[in-house]
Design a protein around this motif. Structure first.
Motif, PDB file in Angstrom:
ATOM      1  N   TYR A 142      61.305 -38.818  44.415  1.00  0.00           N
ATOM      2  CA  TYR A 142      61.159 -37.961  43.241  1.00  0.00           C
ATOM      3  C   TYR A 142      62.133 -36.792  43.231  1.00  0.00           C
ATOM      4  O   TYR A 142      62.631 -36.397  42.167  1.00  0.00           O
ATOM      5  CB  TYR A 142      59.718 -37.460  43.151  1.00  0.00           C
ATOM      6  CG  TYR A 142      58.707 -38.577  43.082  1.00  0.00           C
ATOM      7  CD1 TYR A 142      58.735 -39.501  42.046  1.00  0.00           C
ATOM      8  CD2 TYR A 142      57.731 -38.733  44.068  1.00  0.00           C
ATOM      9  CE1 TYR A 142      57.816 -40.538  41.980  1.00  0.00           C
ATOM     10  CE2 TYR A 142      56.806 -39.767  44.016  1.00  0.00           C
ATOM     11  CZ  TYR A 142      56.867 -40.672  42.972  1.00  0.00           C
ATOM     12  OH  TYR A 142      55.963 -41.709  42.919  1.00  0.00           O
ATOM     13  N   ALA A 143      62.423 -36.239  44.376  1.00  0.00           N
ATOM     14  CA  ALA A 143      63.353 -35.112  44.426  1.00  0.00           C
ATOM     15  C   ALA A 143      64.751 -35.541  43.973  1.00  0.00           C
ATOM     16  O   ALA A 143      65.421 -34.808  43.222  1.00  0.00           O
ATOM     17  CB  ALA A 143      63.395 -34.541  45.848  1.00  0.00           C
ATOM     18  N   LEU A 171      55.711 -34.035  38.110  1.00  0.00           N
ATOM     19  CA  LEU A 171      54.275 -34.309  38.188  1.00  0.00           C
ATOM     20  C   LEU A 171      53.939 -35.069  39.467  1.00  0.00           C
ATOM     21  O   LEU A 171      52.937 -34.775  40.136  1.00  0.00           O
ATOM     22  CB  LEU A 171      53.836 -35.104  36.961  1.00  0.00           C
ATOM     23  CG  LEU A 171      52.325 -35.356  36.816  1.00  0.00           C
ATOM     24  CD1 LEU A 171      51.558 -34.039  36.722  1.00  0.00           C
ATOM     25  CD2 LEU A 171      52.053 -36.225  35.585  1.00  0.00           C
ATOM     26  N   GLU A 172      54.772 -36.035  39.813  1.00  0.00           N
ATOM     27  CA  GLU A 172      54.556 -36.796  41.043  1.00  0.00           C
ATOM     28  C   GLU A 172      54.781 -35.928  42.280  1.00  0.00           C
ATOM     29  O   GLU A 172      54.244 -36.217  43.353  1.00  0.00           O
ATOM     30  CB  GLU A 172      55.485 -38.008  41.082  1.00  0.00           C
ATOM     31  CG  GLU A 172      55.207 -39.056  40.013  1.00  0.00           C
ATOM     32  CD  GLU A 172      53.889 -39.779  40.216  1.00  0.00           C
ATOM     33  OE1 GLU A 172      53.299 -39.649  41.311  1.00  0.00           O
ATOM     34  OE2 GLU A 172      53.446 -40.469  39.288  1.00  0.00           O
ATOM     35  N   MET A 173      55.569 -34.881  42.129  1.00  0.00           N
ATOM     36  CA  MET A 173      55.789 -33.938  43.235  1.00  0.00           C
ATOM     37  C   MET A 173      54.710 -32.859  43.278  1.00  0.00           C
ATOM     38  O   MET A 173      54.836 -31.869  43.996  1.00  0.00           O
ATOM     39  CB  MET A 173      57.179 -33.288  43.080  1.00  0.00           C
ATOM     40  CG  MET A 173      58.328 -34.260  43.242  1.00  0.00           C
ATOM     41  SD  MET A 173      59.931 -33.570  42.723  1.00  0.00           S
ATOM     42  CE  MET A 173      60.176 -32.281  43.949  1.00  0.00           C
ATOM     43  N   ARG A 174      53.651 -33.044  42.475  1.00  0.00           N
ATOM     44  CA  ARG A 174      52.511 -32.129  42.420  1.00  0.00           C
ATOM     45  C   ARG A 174      52.912 -30.744  41.941  1.00  0.00           C
ATOM     46  O   ARG A 174      52.463 -29.724  42.471  1.00  0.00           O
ATOM     47  CB  ARG A 174      51.804 -32.072  43.775  1.00  0.00           C
ATOM     48  CG  ARG A 174      51.259 -33.420  44.234  1.00  0.00           C
ATOM     49  CD  ARG A 174      50.530 -33.315  45.558  1.00  0.00           C
ATOM     50  NE  ARG A 174      50.051 -34.633  45.984  1.00  0.00           N
ATOM     51  CZ  ARG A 174      49.368 -34.860  47.105  1.00  0.00           C
ATOM     52  NH1 ARG A 174      49.113 -33.836  47.919  1.00  0.00           N
ATOM     53  NH2 ARG A 174      48.973 -36.072  47.415  1.00  0.00           N
ATOM     54  N   ARG A 202      47.884 -35.657  31.505  1.00  0.00           N
ATOM     55  CA  ARG A 202      47.607 -35.503  32.943  1.00  0.00           C
ATOM     56  C   ARG A 202      48.181 -34.199  33.483  1.00  0.00           C
ATOM     57  O   ARG A 202      47.555 -33.519  34.303  1.00  0.00           O
ATOM     58  CB  ARG A 202      48.179 -36.705  33.695  1.00  0.00           C
ATOM     59  CG  ARG A 202      47.412 -37.995  33.455  1.00  0.00           C
ATOM     60  CD  ARG A 202      48.151 -39.214  33.966  1.00  0.00           C
ATOM     61  NE  ARG A 202      47.324 -40.416  33.864  1.00  0.00           N
ATOM     62  CZ  ARG A 202      47.792 -41.650  34.009  1.00  0.00           C
ATOM     63  NH1 ARG A 202      49.074 -41.861  34.265  1.00  0.00           N
ATOM     64  NH2 ARG A 202      46.971 -42.685  33.907  1.00  0.00           N
ATOM     65  N   ALA A 203      49.381 -33.863  33.017  1.00  0.00           N
ATOM     66  CA  ALA A 203      49.997 -32.610  33.470  1.00  0.00           C
ATOM     67  C   ALA A 203      49.185 -31.408  32.999  1.00  0.00           C
ATOM     68  O   ALA A 203      48.970 -30.448  33.760  1.00  0.00           O
ATOM     69  CB  ALA A 203      51.432 -32.523  32.957  1.00  0.00           C
ATOM     70  N   TYR A 204      48.714 -31.445  31.746  1.00  0.00           N
ATOM     71  CA  TYR A 204      47.878 -30.346  31.238  1.00  0.00           C
ATOM     72  C   TYR A 204      46.570 -30.254  32.033  1.00  0.00           C
ATOM     73  O   TYR A 204      46.111 -29.153  32.372  1.00  0.00           O
ATOM     74  CB  TYR A 204      47.555 -30.579  29.759  1.00  0.00           C
ATOM     75  CG  TYR A 204      48.633 -30.106  28.810  1.00  0.00           C
ATOM     76  CD1 TYR A 204      49.211 -28.849  28.935  1.00  0.00           C
ATOM     77  CD2 TYR A 204      49.043 -30.909  27.746  1.00  0.00           C
ATOM     78  CE1 TYR A 204      50.183 -28.405  28.045  1.00  0.00           C
ATOM     79  CE2 TYR A 204      50.010 -30.490  26.861  1.00  0.00           C
ATOM     80  CZ  TYR A 204      50.580 -29.236  27.006  1.00  0.00           C
ATOM     81  OH  TYR A 204      51.541 -28.807  26.128  1.00  0.00           O
ATOM     82  N   HIS A 205      45.974 -31.406  32.302  1.00  0.00           N
ATOM     83  CA  HIS A 205      44.695 -31.406  33.037  1.00  0.00           C
ATOM     84  C   HIS A 205      44.874 -30.803  34.420  1.00  0.00           C
ATOM     85  O   HIS A 205      44.056 -29.961  34.859  1.00  0.00           O
ATOM     86  CB  HIS A 205      44.170 -32.842  33.127  1.00  0.00           C
ATOM     87  CG  HIS A 205      42.783 -32.926  33.685  1.00  0.00           C
ATOM     88  ND1 HIS A 205      42.244 -34.089  34.191  1.00  0.00           N
ATOM     89  CD2 HIS A 205      41.804 -31.970  33.838  1.00  0.00           C
ATOM     90  CE1 HIS A 205      41.018 -33.857  34.609  1.00  0.00           C
ATOM     91  NE2 HIS A 205      40.722 -32.588  34.412  1.00  0.00           N
ATOM     92  N   LYS A 206      45.939 -31.198  35.112  1.00  0.00           N
ATOM     93  CA  LYS A 206      46.180 -30.674  36.449  1.00  0.00           C
ATOM     94  C   LYS A 206      46.621 -29.212  36.408  1.00  0.00           C
ATOM     95  O   LYS A 206      46.534 -28.502  37.412  1.00  0.00           O
ATOM     96  CB  LYS A 206      47.226 -31.522  37.161  1.00  0.00           C
ATOM     97  CG  LYS A 206      46.725 -32.931  37.490  1.00  0.00           C
ATOM     98  CD  LYS A 206      47.774 -33.763  38.201  1.00  0.00           C
ATOM     99  CE  LYS A 206      47.238 -35.146  38.522  1.00  0.00           C
ATOM    100  NZ  LYS A 206      48.245 -36.000  39.221  1.00  0.00           N
TER     101      LYS A 206
END
Length: 279
Positions: A142-143, A171-174, A202-206
């Motif tokens: 991801y990076a 998002l995958e990198m938290r 999902r990004a909004y939820h997290k």
């Protein structure tokens, strides 16, 4: 007939319909007149020279063999682009399409090789640069993917797919808060993709923005209603908001869809087993 072929070719170029990769369609209309002259010529030769009767059989047979041979290249997308790459090894688009086909089929090493070849031929070939980032995401690098997409954005290549994939990598990198601006730009510029709305939700939820998450879960389901994961995740958002009635309804819908799909898979497997010649 030759004038007809010339006029058709000119019209293709004038209207921008010429495709340097897929060449067959360019010869359908122009070749009509030429093939008619060839057919008439074979008939006339058959009247004057008996040996030409063999040509009337041989020429169609040759065309049939060539057609069959070319048809073998259309067995799959990969075989088609492999043959095209052999005939046009210096065209970036050919190697890009072959790399895209490899990646779609899950052959990541071959995909990388073709994408590298594409960028060697044209270092600024944007689709290959985007696809190379997708390859990194596929490998969970991801990076590296984020670095590729941020470089594209710095080069003023601000396509929706570039923003989306950059946001997906974050998002995958938290890092959901950092992912949100990228995903928002992607969805704003190209709002009709269900998966993009789902990813933004999902990004909004997290990021602990449940109201905005619900908005995009609903947008995703409006585009593609039968998504068990989206219903289930929307139920989790309602649960966080203590809207237990709506949470239960979402969970029930997710369960029904997942059960239906499981039943469809079971029936399909049973049918395949029943009709299999090896059963």
């Amino acid at each position: 007939a030759f004038l007809w072929a010339f006029l058709i070719f000119i019209s293709f170029y004038a209207l921008g319909m010429d495709d340097p990769v897929v060449s067959e369609p360019r010869f359908y209309l122009p070749g009509l007149g030429i093939h008619l002259i060839l057919a008439i010529g074979l008939v006339e030769l058959g009247i004057r020279h008996p040996i030409a009767g063999w040509l009337r059989v041989g020429v169609p047979a040759l065309f049939m063999m060539l057609t069959f041979s070319r048809g073998q290249d259309y067995r799959s997308e990969i075989s088609l682009w492999q043959e095209t790459a052999q005939n046009s090894p210096h065209k970036p688009r050919v190697h890009y399409e072959l790399g895209r086909a490899y990646l779609q089929a899950g052959f990541t090493e071959q995909a990388e090789q073709e994408l590298v070849t594409t960028l060697q031929l044209n270092a600024k070939y944007v689709p290959a640069l985007i696809k190379m980032g997708e390859l990194h995401i596929h490998r969970k690098e991801y990076a590296q993917a984020l670095q590729s997409y941020q470089e594209l954005i710095r080069q003023n290549i601000k396509l929706p797919a570039v923003y989306f994939n950059a946001g997906l990598a974050l998002l995958e990198m938290r890092q959901p808060e950092d992912a949100v601006p990228y995903l928002e730009k992607a969805v704003t510029r190209q709002p009709g993709i269900a998966y993009w709305h789902l990813t933004l939700a999902r990004a909004y939820h997290k990021s602990r923005l449940p109201r905005k998450a619900l908005k995009h879960y609903r947008a995703s389901l409006q585009i593609l209603p039968e998504q068990p994961a989206a219903h289930n995740e929307m139920g989790l958002v309602f649960w966080d908001l203590k809207s237990f009635y709506f949470a239960d309804a979402s969970f029930q819908k997710a369960y029904q869809l997942d059960k239906q799909r499981s039943e469809e898979r079971r029936v399909g497997k049973e049918c395949r087993s029943r009709w299999s010649p090896y059963h």
